[in-house]
Structure formats: C-alpha cells, structure tokens
Motif scaffolding. Sequence first.
Motif, short mmCIF file in Angstrom:
data_model
loop_
_atom_site.label_atom_id
_atom_site.label_comp_id
_atom_site.label_asym_id
_atom_site.label_seq_id
_atom_site.Cartn_x
_atom_site.Cartn_y
_atom_site.Cartn_z
N LEU A 22 42.61 46.45 35.85
CA LEU A 22 43.68 45.70 36.53
C LEU A 22 44.99 45.06 35.78
N LYS A 23 44.37 44.90 34.64
CA LYS A 23 45.03 44.08 33.64
C LYS A 23 46.34 45.15 33.33
N ALA A 24 45.77 45.77 33.05
CA ALA A 24 46.37 47.24 32.67
C ALA A 24 47.48 47.71 33.60
N ALA A 25 47.07 47.35 35.15
CA ALA A 25 47.85 48.00 36.03
C ALA A 25 48.96 46.62 36.44
N GLY A 26 49.17 45.79 35.80
CA GLY A 26 50.18 44.96 35.69
C GLY A 26 49.72 43.59 36.64
N ALA A 27 48.10 43.65 36.83
CA ALA A 27 47.68 42.27 37.34
C ALA A 27 47.34 40.59 36.17
N GLN A 28 48.35 39.68 37.15
CA GLN A 28 48.43 38.71 36.39
C GLN A 28 47.54 37.35 37.04
N GLY A 29 47.41 36.16 36.39
CA GLY A 29 47.08 35.77 36.59
C GLY A 29 45.34 35.59 37.88
N ILE A 30 44.81 36.56 37.11
CA ILE A 30 43.64 36.52 37.34
C ILE A 30 42.44 35.16 37.85
N VAL A 31 41.73 35.33 38.75
CA VAL A 31 41.19 33.96 38.86
C VAL A 31 40.39 34.77 39.91
N VAL A 32 38.51 34.45 38.90
CA VAL A 32 37.24 34.71 39.40
C VAL A 32 36.72 33.52 40.19
N MET A 33 35.63 33.91 41.17
CA MET A 33 34.78 33.16 41.91
C MET A 33 33.82 33.22 41.47
N PRO A 34 32.62 32.53 42.07
CA PRO A 34 31.45 32.77 42.08
C PRO A 34 31.84 32.88 44.23
N VAL A 35 30.91 33.86 44.27
CA VAL A 35 30.16 34.23 45.72
C VAL A 35 28.59 32.87 46.12
N GLU A 36 29.34 32.84 46.94
CA GLU A 36 27.42 31.72 47.90
C GLU A 36 26.89 33.30 48.28
N LYS A 37 27.18 33.52 49.23
CA LYS A 37 26.35 34.51 50.11
C LYS A 37 27.54 35.22 51.36
N ILE A 38 27.46 36.21 51.35
CA ILE A 38 28.33 37.68 51.80
C ILE A 38 26.70 37.76 53.02
N ILE A 39 27.49 37.84 54.25
CA ILE A 39 27.21 37.75 55.08
C ILE A 39 27.45 38.66 56.62
N ILE A 40 26.95 40.16 56.09
CA ILE A 40 27.56 41.68 57.24
C ILE A 40 26.50 41.61 58.34
#
Length: 283
Positions: A265-283
């Motif tokens: 993603l960085k190589a494709a031009g993404a900047q200011g990447i913020v990564v956060m944990p996910v608490e729950k995924i309900i499908i």
Amino acid sequence: MKNLKIAIQKSGRLNEKSVQLLKNCGLNFENYKSSLITTVSNFPLEILFLRDDDIPEYVQDGIADLGIVGENVIVETEANVRYLQRLGFGKCSLKIAVPSHSDAKEPADLNGKAIATSYPTILKKFLDEQSITADIRIISGSVEISPALELSDAIFDIVSTGGTLRSNGLVPFADVMTSEAILIGKNGIENNPVVCELIQRIQSVLRAAETKYVVLNVERSSLADIITLLPGVKSPTIVPLAEENWVAVHTVIAEQDFWDKINKLKAAGAQGIVVMPVEKIII
Ligand code: ATP
Ligand code: MG
C-alpha cells in the motif's frame, strides 16, 4: 431457567486466555484466584475453575455444560463430548523425542523401547497404528528428565518451542498430534440458545483478533491501485479529505498478510497509515 456452567482451567497455561476470551465476549464476572465457581452477572452462565484433566469428563457427565480445554486432554481422556469451536490459543504439538545420541532413526526403531509419557492413550493409539510394540511408562510430570535417569529410551510429550527438549539433550523424533484449546459441550447442548449466543460472541471475538482496521490517505489518482490491493474487502469506505484530490480509505486487513499488504500500500502511494485493533466483527 437454571444457569449453564462452563468449566475452565483454574490455573495454568490456558487459564488467562480462557478468562480473557470470556471477558472479551462481554461477560462480567469476578475472578478471584481462590474461587472455584463464579457467576456471570450479565449472562446466564456460571464458571467452574478446575484442573484441566477433569474438564472433559465433567462435560461428558453433564456436571458442566461447556468447557475450554486442550484437544490433547480431550483425546487422552477419550471423553464423549461435542467440539463446538476451535479457539486458536494453547497451540502445541505432541511429539516423541529421543536423546540426541540415540541410534533410533525411524518409528520402527522404537520396537521394544521404553517411552515415558503423561499421555499413554494418545501414544498407544499412535504406536498401534504404526504396528510398534513399546513399553509405555506413565509419568505424571517432568517427563523430559526420564531418559537421562535411564527410566526410558524416549519420551512422548507436549512440545511448543522445543527449548525444554534441547535443554534436556533430546531431539524431536516423530510428530504425533497438534493441539489447541477447544470449546467443548455435552452432547445436545449445541442447540441451546444460550450456547448459540455464546458461540456467536466467541466467533466475533476470534474474527476480530485476526483482523486490523486500517485508515490511510491517498491521492485520488492512486485510488484504483490501492483498491486492487484490497481484494478481501468488497467495498472499502472512501472519505474525501479537506485537501482536494485526496481521500481517506478505511478498510480491514487480515493479521496474517498485514506487513505484506502495508508495504504494498505504501509503495502504491498510501500515506498517513493508521492501524487499529478490532474488538468484534459481527456478520
Ligand atoms: P492442571 O493443573 O490444570 O492439570 P497442567 O499442568 O496439566 O494443568 P498446563 O501445563 O497448564 O497443564 O497446560 C495446559 C494445556 O495447555 C495443555 O494440556 C496443552 O493443551 C496446552 N499447552 C500449550 N502449550 C503448551 C506447552 N508448551 N506445554 C504444556 N502445555 C501446553
Ligand atoms: Mg493437567
């Protein structure tokens, strides 16, 4: 209606993660080291704290409705219980190991040898399948020391990193089974609505643990490239930024391809990447 009971390990390698998993499912309970049973205040469940060896049989006999225990213990006790959900922690393998100077080269070389273990049932099944006749010596702990004491020619035990084997001059010889913690239930309990609800909550916590929430900024001209790098997501959220021609992309990425994806993603031009944990995924 009577509360259901779930048995978890009182202390040991599975205790902390079992407690954490139930808390992550939104269950509120006190967890005093001394208590053997505790009531969940916001879910119809009681928690029993037991030795792990006792859990499969307690569940089989209906003393507990559910349990969290290593698959190795379930197989060893031969308890008749339902596997409801693999939990992804407490991972280990059970291996036969021999002293590094041993002349045993293949499983058949174990014929007539003495093997020390705390898991005689699993070992016997493996040896029978391989048509090997060996002398199984049951030891309840510190199995790794037994070849040095000339109590056995080999051992069969749990191995996670191999460090304990190495420090006792042993090398892995045969892989017999892999194990992880499993949610088990007494037969028939899988249809109970409270159990279905708990399993759903557990699955949403497990899915979340495998996933990261990622927000990144990208120029509109690179957006198409970024989206093709996110094939797992049907439709990432695109939010315009105050700066013209820039957008923020919100998406989720599986933990296992995280670093690979982030670098692309960085190589494709993404900047200011913020990564956060996910608490729950309900499908
Ligand atoms: P208890 O006092 O409840 O009988 P224990 O001493 O038999 O506990 P632990 O050592 O706490 O058991 O291990 C519990 C389970 O954790 C094992 O049965 C196995 O499924 C899992 N496990 C994962 N990694 C390891 C490891 N490296 N060594 C031992 N067990 C492991
Ligand atoms: Mg035990």
